[in-house]
Design an enzyme around this catalytic site. Structure first.
Site, PDB file in Angstrom:
ATOM      1  N   MET A 111     -48.815 -77.377  12.243  1.00 57.92           N
ATOM      2  CA  MET A 111     -48.848 -78.849  12.139  1.00 57.92           C
ATOM      3  C   MET A 111     -50.303 -79.279  11.964  1.00 57.92           C
ATOM      4  SD  MET A 111     -45.948 -80.211  12.006  1.00 57.92           S
ATOM      5  CE  MET A 111     -45.617 -78.832  10.888  1.00 57.92           C
ATOM      6  N   HIS A 112     -50.838 -78.936  10.785  1.00 56.03           N
ATOM      7  CA  HIS A 112     -52.245 -79.215  10.513  1.00 56.03           C
ATOM      8  C   HIS A 112     -52.582 -80.699  10.752  1.00 56.03           C
ATOM      9  CE1 HIS A 112     -52.311 -75.310   8.505  1.00 56.03           C
ATOM     10  NE2 HIS A 112     -51.377 -75.702   7.680  1.00 56.03           N
ATOM     11  N   ASP A 113     -51.851 -81.572  10.074  1.00 57.88           N
ATOM     12  CA  ASP A 113     -52.304 -82.960   9.950  1.00 57.88           C
ATOM     13  C   ASP A 113     -52.235 -83.750  11.243  1.00 57.88           C
ATOM     14  OD1 ASP A 113     -51.000 -83.270   6.556  1.00 57.88           O
ATOM     15  OD2 ASP A 113     -52.853 -82.413   7.339  1.00 57.88           O
ATOM     16  N   ASP A 142     -46.359 -81.237   6.770  1.00 62.58           N
ATOM     17  CA  ASP A 142     -47.077 -81.599   7.995  1.00 62.58           C
ATOM     18  C   ASP A 142     -47.603 -83.028   7.934  1.00 62.58           C
ATOM     19  OD1 ASP A 142     -48.730 -80.465   5.964  1.00 62.58           O
ATOM     20  OD2 ASP A 142     -50.368 -80.344   7.396  1.00 62.58           O
ATOM     21  N   THR A 197     -55.708 -75.513  13.511  1.00 60.44           N
ATOM     22  CA  THR A 197     -54.365 -75.976  13.123  1.00 60.44           C
ATOM     23  C   THR A 197     -53.440 -74.818  12.769  1.00 60.44           C
ATOM     24  OG1 THR A 197     -54.920 -76.244  10.761  1.00 60.44           O
ATOM     25  CG2 THR A 197     -55.384 -78.115  12.240  1.00 60.44           C
TER      26      THR A 197
END
Ligand code: RIB
Ligand code: CA
Length: 315
Positions: A234-236, A13, A188
């Site tokens: 898609m944490h980031d 991510d 997230t």
């Protein structure tokens, strides 16, 4: 366009966050840190993603271990290399000579009042930069963090990986006084690629989309295996969106503090979302001064659609 520096631990991510930031912001640099894999691997992965996409962005190596204790890696999700699942090009350039801590300080001074520091791995580099240069918090336009959670953790029931991997660093960064945004695991974990969206990436014509589709497939399979999730979170990139499409995330102002000593809760972000009014008497604890804008929801499909468009725009 927002000037941004991404401090990261690629990481599937993280790779998406880099590609998105390079298209929708002015990406002044990338700094790498221990986290999803060793510093050697996260640095090589950052360089490989830049090579794949044809990005000419300085990459500075950072810290290989947290402020306290040994490094924690996330190989069961990101694989041994930290970016398993695709054949990536050998990096066509090396990291710059400057250490990440010095590079962060230098860029913040050069772009005083304009630079957003996106911290999407363990926060070791940023904590040390704040310690080395006490004026850093006042030089930055904002710090935007992927880390913590207002609800469940991932690496432990209470803690999210980035904060758990260096709780002392996270505590220092949340307390530094810079305008701060937090995209926590609570949001997230629900904001990611579905299988059809990965299939859409695979239909892209460029080599970048093809490689990213392979990476996302590996990442989705890992999320299914380990957490029973059916999306590739898609944490980031959620930490980048407040400076690109702020309408796609909802934030509330809250105090965020990091638990450092709990046997079960070390690395937990204690977010005060009680919306408590001042002045109540008795045992109810007073609310602490808010120190962050904390994400509480996302328009996941619209956000991911923006991400896919950015990835498909690469050769
Ligand atoms: O908990 C999610 C975070 O940990 C993300 O930044 C991911 O890349 C890993 O570093
Ligand atoms: Ca990361």
């Amino acid at each position: 366009m927002t000037k941004i520096l991404v401090d990261c631990d690629p990481g599937h991510d993280d790779a998406i966050a880099i590609l998105f930031a390079a298209r929708r912001c002015e990406l002044v640099g990338i700094t790498t840190v221990h986290g999803n894999a060793s510093l050697e691997n996260t640095t090589r992965n950052a360089l490989a993603i830049c090579t794949l996409a044809g990005l000419d962005v300085p990459v500075a190596r950072g810290c290989e271990a947290p402020l306290v204790g040994a490094a924690t890696h996330a190989g069961d999700i990101h694989g041994r290399s930290g970016l398993d699942g695709a054949v990536l090009p050998e990096p066509d350039h090396a990291p710059i000579d400057a250490h990440a801590v010095d590079f962060i300080i230098e860029q913040a001074e050069r772009h005083k009042g304009e630079l957003v520091l996106a911290v999407v791995g363990p926060q070791t580099n940023v904590a040390l930069a704040l310690r080395r240069e006490p004026r850093l918090a006042s030089w930055l336009k904002a710090i935007t963090i992927m880390g913590g959670s207002t609800t469940v953790g991932n690496i432990t029931p209470a803690a999210e990986f980035n904060v758990y991997a260096d709780p002392e660093a996270a505590a220092a960064v949340f307390a530094c006084g810079a305008p701060t945004w937090m995209a926590g695991y609570n949001v997230t974990r629900q904001t990611g690629f579905t299988q059809p969206e990965i299939d859409r990436l695979r239909r892209g014509r460029g080599r970048t989309a093809a490689a990213i589709a392979d990476l996302m497939q590996f990442y989705l399979d890992g999320q299914r295996r380990v957490f029973g999730l059916d999306i590739a979170p898609m944490h980031d990139v959620c930490a980048i969106f407040p400076f690109v499409r702020p309408d796609l995330l909802t934030h509330v102002e809250a105090s965020v503090e990091v638990e450092l000593s709990g046997r079960l809760t070390r690395g937990m972000t204690v977010c005060d979302l009680r919306n408590k009014r001042a002045g109540a008497t008795g045992a109810i604890q007073e609310a602490r001064r808010p120190n962050a804008r904390v994400a509480t929801s996302s328009d996941a499909r619209a956000l991911i659609s923006e991400v896919i468009d950015a990835v498909l725009s690469y050769p």
